[in-house]
Design an enzyme around this catalytic site. Structure first.
Site, PDB file in Angstrom:
ATOM      1  N   GLY A 144       5.202   3.531  10.815  1.00 55.73           N
ATOM      2  CA  GLY A 144       4.451   4.774  10.842  1.00 55.73           C
ATOM      3  C   GLY A 144       4.042   5.133  12.246  1.00 55.73           C
ATOM      4  O   GLY A 144       4.786   4.885  13.206  1.00 55.73           O
ATOM      5  N   SER A 145       2.836   5.688  12.374  1.00 61.42           N
ATOM      6  CA  SER A 145       2.405   6.206  13.673  1.00 61.42           C
ATOM      7  C   SER A 145       1.931   5.083  14.598  1.00 61.42           C
ATOM      8  O   SER A 145       1.558   3.993  14.150  1.00 61.42           O
ATOM      9  CB  SER A 145       1.260   7.195  13.468  1.00 61.42           C
ATOM     10  N   ARG A 146       1.915   5.393  15.869  1.00 57.38           N
ATOM     11  CA  ARG A 146       1.419   4.436  16.861  1.00 57.38           C
ATOM     12  C   ARG A 146      -0.070   4.159  16.625  1.00 57.38           C
ATOM     13  O   ARG A 146      -0.518   3.022  16.724  1.00 57.38           O
ATOM     14  CB  ARG A 146       1.632   5.044  18.246  1.00 57.38           C
TER      15      ARG A 146
ATOM     16  N   LYS B   1       0.890  -1.159   0.000  1.00 58.88           N
ATOM     17  CA  LYS B   1       0.000   0.000   0.000  1.00 58.88           C
ATOM     18  C   LYS B   1       0.933   1.215   0.000  1.00 58.88           C
ATOM     19  O   LYS B   1       1.662   1.447   0.970  1.00 58.88           O
ATOM     20  CB  LYS B   1      -0.901  -0.019   1.236  1.00 58.88           C
TER      21      LYS B   1
ATOM     22  N   GLY C   9      -1.761   4.358  13.774  1.00 57.79           N
ATOM     23  CA  GLY C   9      -1.922   3.534  12.566  1.00 57.79           C
ATOM     24  C   GLY C   9      -1.525   2.088  12.838  1.00 57.79           C
ATOM     25  O   GLY C   9      -2.248   1.152  12.480  1.00 57.79           O
ATOM     26  N   GLY C  10      -0.394   1.901  13.495  1.00 59.18           N
ATOM     27  CA  GLY C  10       0.100   0.545  13.787  1.00 59.18           C
ATOM     28  C   GLY C  10      -0.860  -0.222  14.685  1.00 59.18           C
ATOM     29  O   GLY C  10      -1.174  -1.393  14.422  1.00 59.18           O
TER      30      GLY C  10
ATOM     31  N   GLU D  70       6.298  10.559  21.655  1.00 60.70           N
ATOM     32  CA  GLU D  70       7.230  10.879  20.571  1.00 60.70           C
ATOM     33  C   GLU D  70       6.813  12.195  19.911  1.00 60.70           C
ATOM     34  O   GLU D  70       5.660  12.355  19.513  1.00 60.70           O
ATOM     35  CB  GLU D  70       7.197   9.751  19.528  1.00 60.70           C
TER      36      GLU D  70
ATOM     37  N   CYS E  13      13.098   7.254  13.023  1.00 58.41           N
ATOM     38  CA  CYS E  13      12.542   6.495  14.161  1.00 58.41           C
ATOM     39  C   CYS E  13      13.579   6.379  15.267  1.00 58.41           C
ATOM     40  O   CYS E  13      13.238   6.112  16.413  1.00 58.41           O
ATOM     41  CB  CYS E  13      12.069   5.136  13.698  1.00 58.41           C
TER      42      CYS E  13
ATOM     43  N   GLU F 290       6.409  -1.049  13.203  1.00 57.20           N
ATOM     44  CA  GLU F 290       7.408  -0.235  13.883  1.00 57.20           C
ATOM     45  C   GLU F 290       6.764   1.121  14.073  1.00 57.20           C
ATOM     46  O   GLU F 290       6.365   1.758  13.096  1.00 57.20           O
ATOM     47  CB  GLU F 290       8.645  -0.147  12.996  1.00 57.20           C
TER      48      GLU F 290
HETATM   49  P1  NAP Z   1       0.690   6.976   9.488  1.00 54.02           P
HETATM   50  O1  NAP Z   1      -0.338   8.033   9.612  1.00 54.02           O
HETATM   51  O2  NAP Z   1       0.715   5.944  10.537  1.00 54.02           O
HETATM   52  O3  NAP Z   1       0.464   6.291   8.051  1.00 54.02           O
HETATM   53  C1  NAP Z   1       1.304   5.246   7.597  1.00 54.02           C
HETATM   54  C2  NAP Z   1       0.517   4.366   6.632  1.00 54.02           C
HETATM   55  O4  NAP Z   1      -0.472   3.647   7.361  1.00 54.02           O
HETATM   56  C3  NAP Z   1      -0.231   5.155   5.565  1.00 54.02           C
HETATM   57  O5  NAP Z   1      -0.218   4.412   4.379  1.00 54.02           O
HETATM   58  C4  NAP Z   1      -1.634   5.233   6.127  1.00 54.02           C
HETATM   59  O6  NAP Z   1      -2.601   5.318   5.104  1.00 54.02           O
HETATM   60  C5  NAP Z   1      -1.763   3.918   6.840  1.00 54.02           C
HETATM   61  N1  NAP Z   1      -2.698   4.004   7.963  1.00 54.02           N
HETATM   62  C6  NAP Z   1      -2.695   4.911   8.971  1.00 54.02           C
HETATM   63  N2  NAP Z   1      -3.710   4.664   9.812  1.00 54.02           N
HETATM   64  C7  NAP Z   1      -4.357   3.588   9.331  1.00 54.02           C
HETATM   65  C8  NAP Z   1      -5.488   2.854   9.753  1.00 54.02           C
HETATM   66  N3  NAP Z   1      -6.173   3.182  10.834  1.00 54.02           N
HETATM   67  N4  NAP Z   1      -5.861   1.799   9.023  1.00 54.02           N
HETATM   68  C9  NAP Z   1      -5.197   1.438   7.901  1.00 54.02           C
HETATM   69  N5  NAP Z   1      -4.125   2.100   7.452  1.00 54.02           N
HETATM   70  C10 NAP Z   1      -3.707   3.158   8.147  1.00 54.02           C
HETATM   71  O7  NAP Z   1       2.147   7.583   9.405  1.00 54.02           O
HETATM   72  P2  NAP Z   1       2.733   8.798   8.547  1.00 54.02           P
HETATM   73  O8  NAP Z   1       1.719   9.304   7.605  1.00 54.02           O
HETATM   74  O9  NAP Z   1       3.975   8.317   7.980  1.00 54.02           O
HETATM   75  O10 NAP Z   1       3.095   9.892   9.613  1.00 54.02           O
HETATM   76  C11 NAP Z   1       2.218  10.335  10.620  1.00 54.02           C
HETATM   77  C12 NAP Z   1       2.952  10.285  11.968  1.00 54.02           C
HETATM   78  O11 NAP Z   1       3.485   8.970  12.171  1.00 54.02           O
HETATM   79  C13 NAP Z   1       4.161  11.184  12.092  1.00 54.02           C
HETATM   80  O12 NAP Z   1       3.823  12.482  12.454  1.00 54.02           O
HETATM   81  C14 NAP Z   1       4.954  10.487  13.168  1.00 54.02           C
HETATM   82  O13 NAP Z   1       4.476  10.850  14.416  1.00 54.02           O
HETATM   83  C15 NAP Z   1       4.677   9.031  12.942  1.00 54.02           C
HETATM   84  N6  NAP Z   1       5.764   8.310  12.233  1.00 54.02           N
HETATM   85  C16 NAP Z   1       6.640   7.614  12.968  1.00 54.02           C
HETATM   86  C17 NAP Z   1       7.656   6.926  12.332  1.00 54.02           C
HETATM   87  C18 NAP Z   1       8.640   6.134  13.120  1.00 54.02           C
HETATM   88  O14 NAP Z   1       9.487   5.532  12.511  1.00 54.02           O
HETATM   89  N7  NAP Z   1       8.544   6.083  14.411  1.00 54.02           N
HETATM   90  C19 NAP Z   1       7.796   6.963  10.945  1.00 54.02           C
HETATM   91  C20 NAP Z   1       6.876   7.687  10.214  1.00 54.02           C
HETATM   92  C21 NAP Z   1       5.863   8.349  10.880  1.00 54.02           C
HETATM   93  P3  NAP Z   1      -3.327   6.688   4.694  1.00 54.02           P
HETATM   94  O15 NAP Z   1      -2.322   7.785   4.854  1.00 54.02           O
HETATM   95  O16 NAP Z   1      -3.724   6.449   3.295  1.00 54.02           O
HETATM   96  O17 NAP Z   1      -4.501   6.800   5.625  1.00 54.02           O
END
Ligand code: NAP
Length: 525
Positions: free
Chosen positions: A241-243, A184, A245-246, A393, A302, A265
């Protein structure tokens, strides 16, 4: 290379009907073409059907064929040339040098997994031959190997558009294990994703593999991503990605009639412990080096050092003074997306308004849109341990210094931390005693413990662990970087009394496959 804005399903490029997803140049706010029309359940259905059809053939490809496939992906990515770097720069705001390095890492990672596949150790072959004469009961013939779990859904990360995205570590390790992959794409870099996705498509065709080995889908995570994880043909998930989302994906995976593993992660603040002697002898030097690590990639790693812990006193004051100067001199770098920038500003605002932390220094504000203003804050150990919001974070170049009264309190702070990807000790020879006191706690709290380095920079090799207890990851037994990442996508199968002709080649007498095997508990020579 012309971008088409289509879903890549098997060998097809398909135009969907959903709303168009456009990348945005985070430095200018300009909307980039083409739009990628979001896919729906129909695209998920087609990609999963193809992946499932490909699975039994792909997982039994010879080791050499699979290794060559991974190497061909690397060659195809390299053959895109500068178009890939230019598009990734425009979509992510990351500088050329960083992205060229990331491309090298991505291709190096694919080649590392090719070596791992050829070596065959990951099959973990064990033979316990029959003992028909054993008393009081004979033993049956038992042989074990590992097989691929099944099709894997990979969620590309925003902060590594190449190395943790379409052909990143999750995809490389799953393909190495014999799992078809459906990615995705992250909406922040759809064009970069298409270029890399097409490189994998070409490698699938050149390697004469079933087309369902790889698909790349675009769409909203809530709909398309959730549908993908719910599909019964998906057997594991890789996510960075985010906590929120994960954990949402973990919940979906657990609620399926057949729950599946999610290797997510998520969040880590990577504590750095400044031990007393190191602080005394090189506090200023540490302050400068720390800010160098904090500012890398605008703090969007990260492994960014978001927490510094030390005993208060003159030596720590010298560290903070040097770090403050370096923070004030820090230029503002463009962040990856407007959303990530907004989340960063919100996180920093939380610290600014907190009654338990105070601002020590801020960097330049910057003129480009979505610029990251570096920040350094300070709190006491007591406040840190009583206010859990201080452990959240803040994704970007901001860090919090925690002042402790003595080493015992340093240990208490370490005990109070959530799971982390890394923990760092800045130490001199005379700090060994203090380091020994902390080490058992850090082993329990983090996936990687390091001395006298900085957590940013993750080597892709055999001994690396890029993992850690929740919320750093969803499964502390694994790593998402390095060759051991392959084990996430494998499971053992035991074959009892199967005739030679029915056994997989690696388990047959004579070892014609030439893989390493454990026979009756002894390594076969
Ligand atoms: P994200 O919002 O978690 O999104 C990552 C992926 O997961 C995207 O493809 C998103 O799809 C998908 N997703 C998110 N929520 C979902 C859900 N409920 N169900 C299914 N799929 C879902 O992360 P991000 O856009 O990269 O960044 C947002 C925040 O994540 C940052 O501000 C940061 O705090 C954190 N982050 C942390 C790390 C790390 O390594 N610790 C890395 C990157 C980001 P869609 O966008 O299409 O909804």
């Amino acid at each position: 290379m012309t971008l088409e804005g289509k879903q890549l399903i098997g060998q097809q490029a398909v135009l969907s009907n959903g709303n168009a997803i456009h990348a945005v140049d985070p430095a200018t706010g300009e909307t980039l073409e083409p739009g990628y029309k979001a896919g729906s359940r129909a695209e998920v259905e087609r990609a999963c059907e193809l992946a499932w059809t490909a699975f039994d053939t792909y997982r039994e490809t010879g080791l050499e064929v699979r290794a060559c496939f991974l190497e061909t992906i690397a060659e195809e990515i390299e053959s895109i040339g500068d178009d890939l770097i230019v598009r990734a720069m425009t979509e992510s705001g990351l500088p050329r040098g960083r992205l060229e390095g990331e491309r090298g890492r991505t291709c190096g990672q694919l080649r590392l997994f090719a070596q791992v596949v050829r070596n065959g150790e990951w099959l973990d072959v064990r033979l316990d031959p029959a003992l028909p004469e054993r008393q009081p009961m004979p033993r049956v013939d038992l042989r074990q190997r590992h097989i691929a779990l099944g099709p894997v859904a990979v969620f590309g990360a925003s902060n590594f558009p190449l190395a943790f995205s379409v052909a990143g570590g999750d995809t490389a390790s799953a393909l190495a294990a014999g799992c078809p992959v459906i990615v995705k794409a992250h909406a922040a870099h759809p064009g970069t994703s298409e270029l890399v996705g097409r490189a994998i498509q070409r490698a699938v065709a050149k390697s004469e593999l079933p087309e369902g080995v790889f698909s790349l889908l675009y769409g909203s995570g809530r709909e398309l991503g959730q549908a993908l994880v719910r599909d019964p043909r998906i057997k594991a998930v890789g996510f960075t990605g985010s906590r929120s989302g994960g954990t949402a994906l973990m919940q979906t995976a657990q609620e399926r009639p057949e729950p599946i593993p999610v290797y997510a992660e998520m969040s880590s603040i990577n504590p750095v412990f400044l031990l007393p002697e190191a602080l005394k002898t090189r506090g200023k030097e540490l302050g400068n080096a720390f800010v160098g690590s904090l500012n890398m990639g605008a703090g969007q790693f990260c492994t960014n050092p978001g927490l510094v812990i030390a005993v208060k006193g003159e030596a720590l004051d010298a560290f903070v003074a040097a770090a403050s100067e370096a923070v004030k001199d820090s230029a503002a770098q463009t962040m990856l997306t407007p959303g990530i920038h907004d989340a960063y500003v919100q996180g920093v605002d939380g610290l600014l308004q907190s009654s338990t932390a105070r601002e020590v220094a801020r960097g330049a504000t910057g003129e480009s849109q979505n610029a990251c203003q570096t920040g350094l804050f300070l709190t006491s150990a007591k406040d840190f341990m009583s206010d859990e919001t201080l452990q959240a974070e803040v994704f970007g170049a901001t860090s919090l210094v925690v002042e402790c009264t003595d080493l015992d309190e340093v240990k208490h702070v370490a005990e109070s931390l959530e799971g982390q990807l890394t923990a760092t000790l800045q130490m001199d020879e005379d700090d060994l005693g203090a380091a020994r006191l902390l080490l058992p706690v850090l082993e329990r709290r983090a996936g990687r413990v390091m001395a006298n380095g900085w957590p940013t920079g993750v080597e892709v090799c055999h001994a690396m662990v890029h993992g850690g207890p929740y919320p750093a990851t969803s499964d502390s037994r694994t790593t998402s970087v390095g060759s051991a990442a392959i084990y996430r996508f494998l499971r053992p199968v035991c074959y009892q009394d199967l005739p030679q002709g029915l056994l997989p080649e690696a388990l047959r007498d004579g070892n014609t496959a030439g893989v390493s095997r454990l026979i009756d508990g002894h390594r076969e020579t």
